[in-house]
Design an enzyme around this catalytic site. Structure first.
Site, PDB file in Angstrom:
ATOM      1  N   TYR A 246       0.833  -1.210   0.000  1.00 52.37           N
ATOM      2  CA  TYR A 246       0.000   0.000   0.000  1.00 52.37           C
ATOM      3  C   TYR A 246       0.872   1.266   0.000  1.00 52.37           C
ATOM      4  CZ  TYR A 246      -3.850   3.032   1.673  1.00 52.37           C
ATOM      5  OH  TYR A 246      -4.799   4.029   1.817  1.00 52.37           O
TER       6      TYR A 246
ATOM      7  N   ALA B 234       3.924   1.565  -1.053  1.00 55.52           N
ATOM      8  CA  ALA B 234       4.608   1.675  -2.356  1.00 55.52           C
ATOM      9  C   ALA B 234       3.665   2.267  -3.402  1.00 55.52           C
ATOM     10  CB  ALA B 234       5.103   0.304  -2.809  1.00 55.52           C
TER      11      ALA B 234
HETATM   12  N1  CAA Z   1       4.772  -0.349  14.992  1.00 56.66           N
HETATM   13  C1  CAA Z   1       5.767  -1.138  15.434  1.00 56.66           C
HETATM   14  N2  CAA Z   1       5.645  -2.472  15.518  1.00 56.66           N
HETATM   15  C2  CAA Z   1       4.479  -3.028  15.187  1.00 56.66           C
HETATM   16  C3  CAA Z   1       3.400  -2.252  14.725  1.00 56.66           C
HETATM   17  C4  CAA Z   1       3.597  -0.851  14.645  1.00 56.66           C
HETATM   18  N3  CAA Z   1       2.613  -0.022  14.197  1.00 56.66           N
HETATM   19  N4  CAA Z   1       2.372  -3.078  14.443  1.00 56.66           N
HETATM   20  C5  CAA Z   1       2.782  -4.327  14.731  1.00 56.66           C
HETATM   21  N5  CAA Z   1       4.049  -4.294  15.193  1.00 56.66           N
HETATM   22  C6  CAA Z   1       4.866  -5.426  15.630  1.00 56.66           C
HETATM   23  C7  CAA Z   1       4.092  -6.258  16.668  1.00 56.66           C
HETATM   24  O1  CAA Z   1       4.253  -5.698  17.960  1.00 56.66           O
HETATM   25  C8  CAA Z   1       4.757  -7.615  16.533  1.00 56.66           C
HETATM   26  O2  CAA Z   1       6.002  -7.600  17.185  1.00 56.66           O
HETATM   27  P1  CAA Z   1       6.629  -8.956  17.807  1.00 56.66           P
HETATM   28  O3  CAA Z   1       6.777  -9.907  16.656  1.00 56.66           O
HETATM   29  O4  CAA Z   1       7.915  -8.500  18.385  1.00 56.66           O
HETATM   30  O5  CAA Z   1       5.616  -9.404  18.801  1.00 56.66           O
HETATM   31  C9  CAA Z   1       5.042  -7.697  15.029  1.00 56.66           C
HETATM   32  O6  CAA Z   1       5.061  -6.334  14.562  1.00 56.66           O
HETATM   33  C10 CAA Z   1       3.986  -8.475  14.284  1.00 56.66           C
HETATM   34  O7  CAA Z   1       2.707  -7.855  14.495  1.00 56.66           O
HETATM   35  P2  CAA Z   1       1.342  -8.693  14.498  1.00 56.66           P
HETATM   36  O8  CAA Z   1       1.364  -9.691  15.615  1.00 56.66           O
HETATM   37  O9  CAA Z   1       0.183  -7.743  14.483  1.00 56.66           O
HETATM   38  O10 CAA Z   1       1.473  -9.481  13.105  1.00 56.66           O
HETATM   39  P3  CAA Z   1       0.367 -10.104  12.233  1.00 56.66           P
HETATM   40  O11 CAA Z   1       1.064 -10.819  11.149  1.00 56.66           O
HETATM   41  O12 CAA Z   1      -0.666 -10.821  13.028  1.00 56.66           O
HETATM   42  O13 CAA Z   1      -0.427  -8.827  11.611  1.00 56.66           O
HETATM   43  C11 CAA Z   1      -0.643  -6.826  10.373  1.00 56.66           C
HETATM   44  C12 CAA Z   1       0.294  -7.900  10.873  1.00 56.66           C
HETATM   45  C13 CAA Z   1      -1.705  -7.444   9.438  1.00 56.66           C
HETATM   46  C14 CAA Z   1       0.180  -5.807   9.603  1.00 56.66           C
HETATM   47  C15 CAA Z   1      -1.378  -6.168  11.566  1.00 56.66           C
HETATM   48  O14 CAA Z   1      -0.410  -5.770  12.527  1.00 56.66           O
HETATM   49  C16 CAA Z   1      -2.145  -4.945  11.150  1.00 56.66           C
HETATM   50  O15 CAA Z   1      -3.237  -5.063  10.582  1.00 56.66           O
HETATM   51  N6  CAA Z   1      -1.615  -3.760  11.401  1.00 56.66           N
HETATM   52  C17 CAA Z   1      -2.222  -2.499  10.979  1.00 56.66           C
HETATM   53  C18 CAA Z   1      -1.650  -2.040   9.668  1.00 56.66           C
HETATM   54  C19 CAA Z   1      -2.198  -0.670   9.369  1.00 56.66           C
HETATM   55  O16 CAA Z   1      -1.923   0.305  10.060  1.00 56.66           O
HETATM   56  N7  CAA Z   1      -3.008  -0.550   8.293  1.00 56.66           N
HETATM   57  C20 CAA Z   1      -3.642   0.664   7.935  1.00 56.66           C
HETATM   58  C21 CAA Z   1      -4.915   0.312   7.170  1.00 56.66           C
HETATM   59  S1  CAA Z   1      -5.953   1.765   6.886  1.00 56.66           S
HETATM   60  C22 CAA Z   1      -5.202   2.472   5.586  1.00 56.66           C
HETATM   61  O17 CAA Z   1      -4.374   1.927   4.928  1.00 56.66           O
HETATM   62  C23 CAA Z   1      -5.619   3.850   5.267  1.00 56.66           C
HETATM   63  C24 CAA Z   1      -4.433   4.715   5.161  1.00 56.66           C
HETATM   64  O18 CAA Z   1      -4.075   5.129   4.076  1.00 56.66           O
HETATM   65  C25 CAA Z   1      -3.751   5.114   6.392  1.00 56.66           C
HETATM   66  P1  NAI Z   2     -13.509   2.247   1.407  1.00 53.90           P
HETATM   67  O1  NAI Z   2     -13.048   0.844   1.496  1.00 53.90           O
HETATM   68  O2  NAI Z   2     -14.549   2.736   2.337  1.00 53.90           O
HETATM   69  O3  NAI Z   2     -13.997   2.570  -0.072  1.00 53.90           O
HETATM   70  C1  NAI Z   2     -13.227   2.226  -1.183  1.00 53.90           C
HETATM   71  C2  NAI Z   2     -14.120   2.068  -2.380  1.00 53.90           C
HETATM   72  O4  NAI Z   2     -13.310   1.685  -3.499  1.00 53.90           O
HETATM   73  C3  NAI Z   2     -15.172   0.983  -2.199  1.00 53.90           C
HETATM   74  O5  NAI Z   2     -16.450   1.476  -2.558  1.00 53.90           O
HETATM   75  C4  NAI Z   2     -14.724  -0.114  -3.137  1.00 53.90           C
HETATM   76  O6  NAI Z   2     -15.788  -0.886  -3.679  1.00 53.90           O
HETATM   77  C5  NAI Z   2     -13.999   0.682  -4.213  1.00 53.90           C
HETATM   78  N1  NAI Z   2     -13.075  -0.144  -4.967  1.00 53.90           N
HETATM   79  C6  NAI Z   2     -12.160  -1.016  -4.476  1.00 53.90           C
HETATM   80  N2  NAI Z   2     -11.546  -1.658  -5.465  1.00 53.90           N
HETATM   81  C7  NAI Z   2     -12.070  -1.193  -6.616  1.00 53.90           C
HETATM   82  C8  NAI Z   2     -11.845  -1.485  -7.987  1.00 53.90           C
HETATM   83  N3  NAI Z   2     -10.963  -2.398  -8.372  1.00 53.90           N
HETATM   84  N4  NAI Z   2     -12.560  -0.809  -8.910  1.00 53.90           N
HETATM   85  C9  NAI Z   2     -13.486   0.117  -8.529  1.00 53.90           C
HETATM   86  N5  NAI Z   2     -13.740   0.406  -7.247  1.00 53.90           N
HETATM   87  C10 NAI Z   2     -13.045  -0.226  -6.311  1.00 53.90           C
HETATM   88  O7  NAI Z   2     -12.179   3.117   1.544  1.00 53.90           O
HETATM   89  P2  NAI Z   2     -11.972   4.666   1.868  1.00 53.90           P
HETATM   90  O8  NAI Z   2     -11.413   4.752   3.212  1.00 53.90           O
HETATM   91  O9  NAI Z   2     -13.159   5.437   1.501  1.00 53.90           O
HETATM   92  O10 NAI Z   2     -10.767   4.973   0.858  1.00 53.90           O
HETATM   93  C11 NAI Z   2     -10.871   5.821  -0.270  1.00 53.90           C
HETATM   94  C12 NAI Z   2      -9.481   6.162  -0.736  1.00 53.90           C
HETATM   95  O11 NAI Z   2      -8.791   6.887   0.274  1.00 53.90           O
HETATM   96  C13 NAI Z   2      -8.590   4.957  -1.051  1.00 53.90           C
HETATM   97  O12 NAI Z   2      -7.777   5.240  -2.156  1.00 53.90           O
HETATM   98  C14 NAI Z   2      -7.748   4.821   0.190  1.00 53.90           C
HETATM   99  O13 NAI Z   2      -6.551   4.157  -0.070  1.00 53.90           O
HETATM  100  C15 NAI Z   2      -7.554   6.276   0.531  1.00 53.90           C
HETATM  101  N6  NAI Z   2      -7.176   6.525   1.897  1.00 53.90           N
HETATM  102  C16 NAI Z   2      -8.000   6.136   2.920  1.00 53.90           C
HETATM  103  C17 NAI Z   2      -7.620   6.395   4.220  1.00 53.90           C
HETATM  104  C18 NAI Z   2      -8.437   5.980   5.390  1.00 53.90           C
HETATM  105  O14 NAI Z   2      -7.933   6.075   6.518  1.00 53.90           O
HETATM  106  N7  NAI Z   2      -9.687   5.535   5.211  1.00 53.90           N
HETATM  107  C19 NAI Z   2      -6.359   7.091   4.519  1.00 53.90           C
HETATM  108  C20 NAI Z   2      -5.584   7.437   3.363  1.00 53.90           C
HETATM  109  C21 NAI Z   2      -5.991   7.178   2.103  1.00 53.90           C
END
Ligand code: CAA
Ligand code: NAI
Length: 246
Positions: free
Chosen positions: A154, A156
Site C-alpha cells: 500500500y 509503495a
Molecule cells: N509499529 C511497530 N511495531 C508493530 C506495529 C507498529 N505499528 N504493528 C505491529 N508491530 C509489531 C508487533 O508488535 C509484533 O512484534 P513482535 O513480533 O515483536 O511481537 C510484530 O510487529 C507483528 O505484528 P502482528 O502480531 O500484528 O502481526 P500479524 O502478522 O498478526 O499482523 C498486520 C500484521 C496485518 C500488519 C497487523 O499488525 C495490522 O493489521 N496492522 C495495521 C496495519 C495498518 O496500520 N493498516 C492501515 C490500514 S488503513 C489504511 O491503509 C488507510 C491509510 O491510508 C492510512
Molecule cells: P472504502 O473501502 O470505504 O472505499 C473504497 C471504495 O473503493 C469501495 O467502494 C470499493 O468498492 C472501491 N473499490 C475497491 N476496489 C475497486 C476497484 N478495483 N474498482 C473500482 N472500485 C473499487 O475506503 P476509503 O477509506 O473510503 O478509501 C478511499 C481512498 O482513500 C482509497 O484510495 C484509500 O486508499 C484512501 N485513503 C483512505 C484512508 C483511510 O484512513 N480511510 C487514509 C488514506 C488514504
C-alpha cells in the site's frame, strides 16, 4: 455553487470517502458519476442521493481492468456530455508484514491503487484535452509519505501516486489540466474498520487534533482541488491528516 455545471467522475464512490465526495460535489452543483466495483452498494447509494434531488448516476467499473475503465469513461461522456473532473479515489488494502506478505497481495494492491490511477487518468485524458481544461485529483496516503508497518504494498502504491501526480502536473499544466493529490491520514471508513483496535488507538494518539478524520474532511479537500478556487494549485500533495506526522 462551486462546481456548477461541472461533470465529475469519482472512483470508489459507493462507500467511505468517495461517497462523501459524491454528496459534497453534487451539493455544489456537479453532475456526479459514481464509479465503483461494488454495484449493490453503488446502485443503492446513487438512488438514495437521487431521491434527495442530487444529480448522481452509478457506473460499474473495475479500476484494475483497462477495458472496464474505457467503457465507463465512454458511458459517462455519453450520459453527461463531458468530463471536467476525475477523482482517483478507489483503493484497497491487503496488509501484512514484509516477511509474510504474499506476492498476490502485493500485486493486487499495486493493480488497484497504482495501475488503476494510471489507467483511469489515461482513459479520461482525451476528454479533458479536447476541452483544454480539467482537474485530476489523486488519492495518496500518510502511509505513502511516511511508510507504515504492515503496508509494504500500500505504501509503495501510494508513494507511486505522488510520483505520477507530479509528473502529470508537469506534462499537463500547459494543456489547462491541473493535477494534484490528497494524502489523507487515518479516516473512519470501512477501510480503517479492519485495522486492529490497538493500532487505531495508537494512530489516534499521534494526531494533534485528537481524533480520526471523517470522510467529509477529505471530501472538502477534493472539493477545493476540483473547484476554480485552486486554478493556480498544481502538483501539490495536500496533507489532510490532523497533523499526524510533520
Ligand atoms: N509499529 C511497530 N511495531 C508493530 C506495529 C507498529 N505499528 N504493528 C505491529 N508491530 C509489531 C508487533 O508488535 C509484533 O512484534 P513482535 O513480533 O515483536 O511481537 C510484530 O510487529 C507483528 O505484528 P502482528 O502480531 O500484528 O502481526 P500479524 O502478522 O498478526 O499482523 C498486520 C500484521 C496485518 C500488519 C497487523 O499488525 C495490522 O493489521 N496492522 C495495521 C496495519 C495498518 O496500520 N493498516 C492501515 C490500514 S488503513 C489504511 O491503509 C488507510 C491509510 O491510508 C492510512
Ligand atoms: P472504502 O473501502 O470505504 O472505499 C473504497 C471504495 O473503493 C469501495 O467502494 C470499493 O468498492 C472501491 N473499490 C475497491 N476496489 C475497486 C476497484 N478495483 N474498482 C473500482 N472500485 C473499487 O475506503 P476509503 O477509506 O473510503 O478509501 C478511499 C481512498 O482513500 C482509497 O484510495 C484509500 O486508499 C484512501 N485513503 C483512505 C484512508 C483511510 O484512513 N480511510 C487514509 C488514506 C488514504
Amino acid at each position: 455553487m462551486r462546481l456548477k455545471d461541472k461533470v465529475a467522475i469519482i472512483t470508489g464512490a459507493a462507500n467511505g470517502i468517495g461517497l462523501a465526495a459524491a454528496e459534497r460535489f453534487a451539493g455544489e452543483g456537479a453532475a456526479v458519476a459514481m464509479a465503483d466495483y461494488d454495484a449493490d452498494m453503488g446502485i443503492t447509494r446513487a438512488q438514495e442521493l437521487k431521491e434527495k434531488g442530487i444529480n448522481a448516476q452509478f457506473f460499474q467499473v473495475n479500476v484494475a481492468d483497462r477495458q472496464s475503465i474505457d467503457s465507463m469513461a465512454e458511458a459517462v461522456k455519453a450520459a453527461f456530455g463531458k468530463i471536467d473532473i476525475l477523482i482517483n479515489n478507489a483503493g484497497i488494502t491487503r496488509d501484512g508484514m514484509l516477511s509474510k506478505l504474499s506476492p498476490d497481495d502485493f500485486q493486487a494492491v499495486m493493480d488497484v491503487n497504482l495501475s488503476g490511477v494510471f489507467h483511469c487518468t489515461q482513459a479520461v485524458l482525451p476528454f479533458m484535452l479536447e476541452q483544454g481544461r480539467g482537474k485530476i485529483i489523486n488519492t495518496s496516503s500518510v502511509s505513502g509519505i511516511y511508510g507504515n508497518v504492515g503496508q509494504t504494498n500500500y505504501a509503495a502504491a501510494k508513494a507511486g501516486v505522488v510520483g505520477m501526480t507530479k509528473t502529470w502536473a508537469k506534462e499537463l499544466g500547459r494543456k489547462g489540466i491541473n493535477v494534484n493529490a490528497v494524502a489523507p491520514g487515518f479516516i473512519s471508513t470501512g477501510m480503517t474498520a479492519k485495522v486492529p483496535e490497538k493500532v487505531i488507538g495508537q494512530m489516534q494518539g499521534m494526531v494533534p487534533l485528537g481524533r480520526l478524520g471523517k470522510p467529509e474532511d477529505i471530501a472538502n479537500a477534493y472539493l477545493f482541488l476540483a473547484s476554480d478556487e485552486s486554478d493556480y494549485v498544481n502538483g501539490t500533495v495536500l496533507h489532510v491528516d490532523g497533523g499526524i506526522m510533520m
